[in-house]
Design a protein around this motif. Structure first.
Motif, short mmCIF file in Angstrom:
data_model
loop_
_atom_site.label_atom_id
_atom_site.label_comp_id
_atom_site.label_asym_id
_atom_site.label_seq_id
_atom_site.Cartn_x
_atom_site.Cartn_y
_atom_site.Cartn_z
N ASN A 85 18.34 52.23 10.53
CA ASN A 85 18.44 53.52 9.86
C ASN A 85 17.55 54.52 10.57
OD1 ASN A 85 18.73 55.61 8.07
ND2 ASN A 85 18.67 54.27 6.28
N LEU A 86 18.17 55.50 11.21
CA LEU A 86 17.42 56.49 11.98
C LEU A 86 16.95 57.67 11.14
CD1 LEU A 86 19.67 56.57 15.15
CD2 LEU A 86 17.56 55.29 14.80
N THR A 87 17.48 57.83 9.94
CA THR A 87 17.16 59.00 9.13
C THR A 87 16.18 58.73 8.00
OG1 THR A 87 19.13 58.57 7.81
CG2 THR A 87 19.35 60.12 9.63
N GLU A 94 27.48 53.01 -3.15
CA GLU A 94 26.42 54.01 -3.19
C GLU A 94 26.93 55.40 -3.54
OE1 GLU A 94 24.30 54.09 0.47
OE2 GLU A 94 23.44 52.12 0.17
N TYR A 95 28.17 55.53 -3.94
CA TYR A 95 28.76 56.84 -4.17
C TYR A 95 27.95 57.62 -5.21
CZ TYR A 95 32.10 60.51 -5.15
OH TYR A 95 32.70 61.73 -5.30
N GLY A 96 27.56 58.84 -4.83
CA GLY A 96 26.82 59.70 -5.74
C GLY A 96 25.32 59.50 -5.71
N ASN A 117 22.01 57.17 4.66
CA ASN A 117 22.60 55.98 5.28
C ASN A 117 23.84 56.34 6.10
OD1 ASN A 117 20.76 54.10 4.41
ND2 ASN A 117 21.96 53.47 2.64
N PHE A 118 24.68 57.18 5.56
CA PHE A 118 25.97 57.48 6.20
C PHE A 118 25.88 58.72 7.06
CE2 PHE A 118 27.17 54.65 2.81
CZ PHE A 118 28.08 53.84 3.45
N THR A 119 25.08 58.63 8.10
CA THR A 119 25.04 59.68 9.11
C THR A 119 25.76 59.15 10.35
OG1 THR A 119 22.92 58.91 9.98
CG2 THR A 119 22.86 60.59 8.24
N HIS A 169 25.47 51.09 14.22
CA HIS A 169 25.93 49.89 13.49
C HIS A 169 27.20 49.34 14.12
CE1 HIS A 169 26.14 47.25 10.02
NE2 HIS A 169 27.43 47.50 9.97
N LEU A 170 28.14 50.21 14.41
CA LEU A 170 29.41 49.77 15.00
C LEU A 170 29.18 49.14 16.38
CD1 LEU A 170 32.39 49.98 14.09
CD2 LEU A 170 32.56 52.04 15.45
N PHE A 171 28.34 49.75 17.19
CA PHE A 171 28.08 49.23 18.53
C PHE A 171 27.33 47.90 18.49
CE2 PHE A 171 25.18 48.86 22.16
CZ PHE A 171 26.11 48.77 23.18
N VAL A 172 26.26 47.82 17.70
CA VAL A 172 25.43 46.60 17.66
C VAL A 172 26.21 45.42 17.11
CG1 VAL A 172 23.43 45.57 16.51
CG2 VAL A 172 23.22 47.81 17.57
#
Length: 181
Positions: free
Chosen positions: A75-77, A140-142, A149-151, A158-161
């Motif tokens: 998580n980068l953010t 996690e909606y809302g 998380n969803f940046t 995540h997709l690459f790793v």
């Protein structure tokens, strides 16, 4: 809150129960004998070659389940401790290492079509990774956590790793099968 609990229960039943029943079914079909670990691994891969759709379903469901609960790998953010980052990465790597092993039985390496097999495998991995992200988003909606998380960088990493871990595991098991024969 009740809807989130319902989604979690359905995810656990579908993604946890179906693969369990599939493995019980597959192991019931194999004859019990005194064999070592390498022979048991070969028997598992032979079952995968004779029932590839079962292994594909197991990999898809387990991959979706793991994708839901291991996202994001890094998580980068959000500022978290280094230990938590390492634990998150280790859990995701171990979980997806097993997915790569299951995929090795479902996607055997063909020397003439290696690039096509790898592209098919990357596409299959992207499907279950994105399905897991979708389940996580619904859980996690809302909530505030979905905003950090969803940046785009978190999703891309995540997709690459996860694709890399699955491909390395798949290749390792393909290499081991070639040496045992």
């Amino acid at each position: 809150m009740g809807e989130l609990v319902l989604v979690l229960i359905i995810t656990c039943i579908v993604c946890g129960g179906v693969p369990l029943f599939a493995f019980v079914y597959m192991n019931g079909k194999q004859k019990k004998s005194n064999r070592n670990s390498a022979q048991a691994t070969n028997k598992t891969f032979e079952a995968g070659k004779s029932h590839p759709k079962v292994f594909l379903c197991v990999a898809l469901m387990l991959g979706t389940f793991f994708g839901c609960f291991t996202f994001p790998v890094c998580n980068l953010t959000k500022i978290v401790s280094r230990d938590i980052r390492l634990i998150n990465f280790a859990v995701a790597a171990l979980a997806y290492y097993e997915i790569g092993a299951i995929e090795a039985a479902a996607f055997p390496l063909k020397k003439d079509f290696a690039a096509k097999t790898i592209l098919t495998l990357l596409g299959f991995n992207c499907v279950h990774i994105l399905a897991g992200m979708g389940c996580r988003y619904l859980l996690e909606y809302g909530e505030v956590s979905s905003t950090y998380n969803f940046t785009l960088p978190n999703m891309a990493i995540h997709l690459f790793v996860i694709n890399a871990v699955c491909l390395v595991s798949w290749y390792k098991y393909q290499d081991n099968l070639g040496k045992e024969k």
